[in-house]
Design an enzyme around this catalytic site. Sequence first.
Site, mmCIF file in Angstrom:
data_model
loop_
_atom_site.group_PDB
_atom_site.id
_atom_site.type_symbol
_atom_site.label_atom_id
_atom_site.label_comp_id
_atom_site.label_asym_id
_atom_site.label_seq_id
_atom_site.Cartn_x
_atom_site.Cartn_y
_atom_site.Cartn_z
ATOM 1 N N HIS A 28 48.498 62.827 103.487
ATOM 2 C CA HIS A 28 48.195 62.743 102.101
ATOM 3 C C HIS A 28 46.497 63.035 102.342
ATOM 4 O O HIS A 28 45.774 63.622 101.282
ATOM 5 C CB HIS A 28 48.311 61.598 101.396
ATOM 6 C CG HIS A 28 48.080 61.600 99.745
ATOM 7 N ND1 HIS A 28 48.714 62.188 99.047
ATOM 8 C CD2 HIS A 28 46.986 60.797 99.122
ATOM 9 C CE1 HIS A 28 48.174 62.102 97.906
ATOM 10 N NE2 HIS A 28 47.252 61.504 98.053
ATOM 11 N N HIS A 44 51.200 63.175 91.728
ATOM 12 C CA HIS A 44 51.623 61.435 91.894
ATOM 13 C C HIS A 44 53.183 61.803 91.994
ATOM 14 O O HIS A 44 53.685 60.922 91.035
ATOM 15 C CB HIS A 44 50.744 60.881 90.883
ATOM 16 C CG HIS A 44 50.109 59.565 91.311
ATOM 17 N ND1 HIS A 44 50.243 58.299 90.734
ATOM 18 C CD2 HIS A 44 49.493 59.453 92.403
ATOM 19 C CE1 HIS A 44 49.439 57.313 91.507
ATOM 20 N NE2 HIS A 44 49.120 58.076 92.378
#
Length: 738
Positions: A49, A95
């Site tokens: 990420h 998200h």
Amino acid sequence: MIPNEPKITPALIADHGLTPDEYERFRGLIGRDPSFTELGIVSAMWNEHCSYKSSKVHLRELPTKAPWVIQGPGENAGVIDIGDGLACVFKMESHNHPSFIEPYQGATTGVGGILRDVFTMGARPVACLNALRFGDPKHPRARALVSGVVAGIGGYGNSFGVPTVGGSVGFHPRYNGNILVNAMAVGIAEKDKIFYAKATGVGRPVVYLGSKTGRDGIHGATMASAEFGDTSEEKRPTVQVGDPFSEKLLLEACLEIMRKGCVIAIQDMGAAGLTCSAVEMGAKGNLGVTLDLDRVPTREAAMTAYEMMLSESQERMLMVLKPEKEKEAEAIFQKWGLDFAVVGKTTDSSRFIVRFGGDVMADLPIKELGDEAPEYNRPFTEPKKLPILDAKSIASPVSIKRALEGLIASPDLCSKRWVWEQYDHLILNNTVQRPGGDAAVVRINEGPKALAMTTDVTPRYCEADPFEGGKQAVAEAWRNLTAVGARPLAVTDNLNFGNPERPEIMGQLVHCVRGISEACKALDFPVVSGNVSLYNETNGRAILPTPTIGGVGILDDLAKMATLAFKAEGETILLVGETKGWLGQSAFLATVLGREEGAPPPVDLAVEKRNGDFVRKLIAASSVTAVHDLSDGGLLVAIAEMALASRIGARLDSPSAGIPPHAFWFGEDQARYVLTAKTAEVPKITAEAAGDGIPVRVLGTTGGSQLTLPGEDPILVSSLHALFEGWLPTYMAGGAAE
């Protein structure tokens, strides 16, 4: 070893998402065994990420420069020049994992995080958009996920005070265990007052600003870099909790101290919180940073250094301030009721040192922590080429009327009014085109200029042919902006894929990026920011490859803006672009025949540019009265949407000879637009098109209360309206998913 810290074991290393090779790489970098806190720091910095270790070798292919690009990828957000001394600041991020685990909080903190990325650059946010993908509507969790995500997006944006003006919503069984929530924010700043993350100067105060630190979100970035299994619910504690009212205060306080000239560098505390923000600011400025965690404002008792460094509590910033402005900045934050704490300083040591309770908890080389992160050129397979379907070999089981009714009431093509009416899309009083059109339009200050913005992707195309699908996602965003009369300027992307350690998934990513790159170059549409979200799969079942494109363009004069609604009866309907009746991977094939087969439509980028430039020229000359680009569902769905927006019907001519009627009306050939014009304008338009070598044909005339097609029963616009508007609210109220 620091007292009371756990012993580093292979199991603990694995729990932190590091491979044995990566751990040994880290040990070699620091020349010893790490502390537990240092293990946490590197797990945050080196996860997928934050480090993009599987994708950055390919992301370098993307075009990122143009004369109007002020800041490309590598900062909190991208920045482009929009004239008159102003800049547009924008970015999109995912998200996904948090929103599947805890839909409301996952969505709210996704919106909050992307807003911070924009105002960290010194811009005031003016709009939010999103791109949402959910599983099969029949899935037992689907309704709750839709409800929670939509409520979360609306709850945060509405409370913060920024309009949510556009987006997309789609459904497919491949998202059953891993939904997508991609959030985009757009802001405006003075172009000579952009703020960056690069720290400068030795001995300057590093200041913590905003809300207090808690235990929410610990390992959030690591969790976002792992695929799901049957125990995904156990990850609920890694989902952050947002407070839009605190973020609004943070926005105003940050913009005020920026105006006062207090800020040297600023970084949002997003993924991996204090760790990434401190390391990135120091590393970009070739400086060291020392942090004293005893000074960090906390809201929970007995927090450890490890917890403070990895917490992803929301509404927090880290800044390097001018020493002489420290007291002035503190007074401003106190006025806004927010925490302000000097938690460290910049140094010339090139080290990242973390102290807590009298102990040195971490002592790491700051530059190498980022620069020496693993970078993988993972093996990938070439996607299989699917056959081109012959439209003449595909029979329609229903009439054109029934097919249109089925498409217009399908989960993907039905009205999303139920969604966007939960968002405040008018706050700030600058929204000129609300959700439901080709692109949202937001006025810049008092006008006459405006920003146009959109999000788009067709995942089934990307699954069938990642290269063409990547091209088409960019081309579709470009068409959406063109259809409202805007000049497309730049792109942000959100690349959502499965596990990159599987060669077939890596192949999807590589070829989608190549397609995006080719399209952005051909359309002069550079990528200025973005996000990569990998490991989007559950129990080895990946999502459809979904490289979402967020496009931004500029309208020089709002008075020339186009909309898709028919404006009056008796106007001529025109089709720009060539129609061959391409049914491979079409919505018609999937919805009416229940098949997802064949190659998707090819995207000729030279034709896209030629046709789009022509349409924008017509809009600028006020030669056309309505414009709509063609995409999912093809020609008749686009005409129906124009009729539904106006409640005016249309009398349509016969399809082209040699193309089956269902392929003509529902094929998804690219680079096409439907226009309406007053009859007197038509000869001039067709002559100009002929001179430019652009196919334009008359389709029919607006008027009446129904769509009339040769050889078909009339289709009442009111009946279509009921179908179009009815599916989603009925479904969300507990109705059948069919």
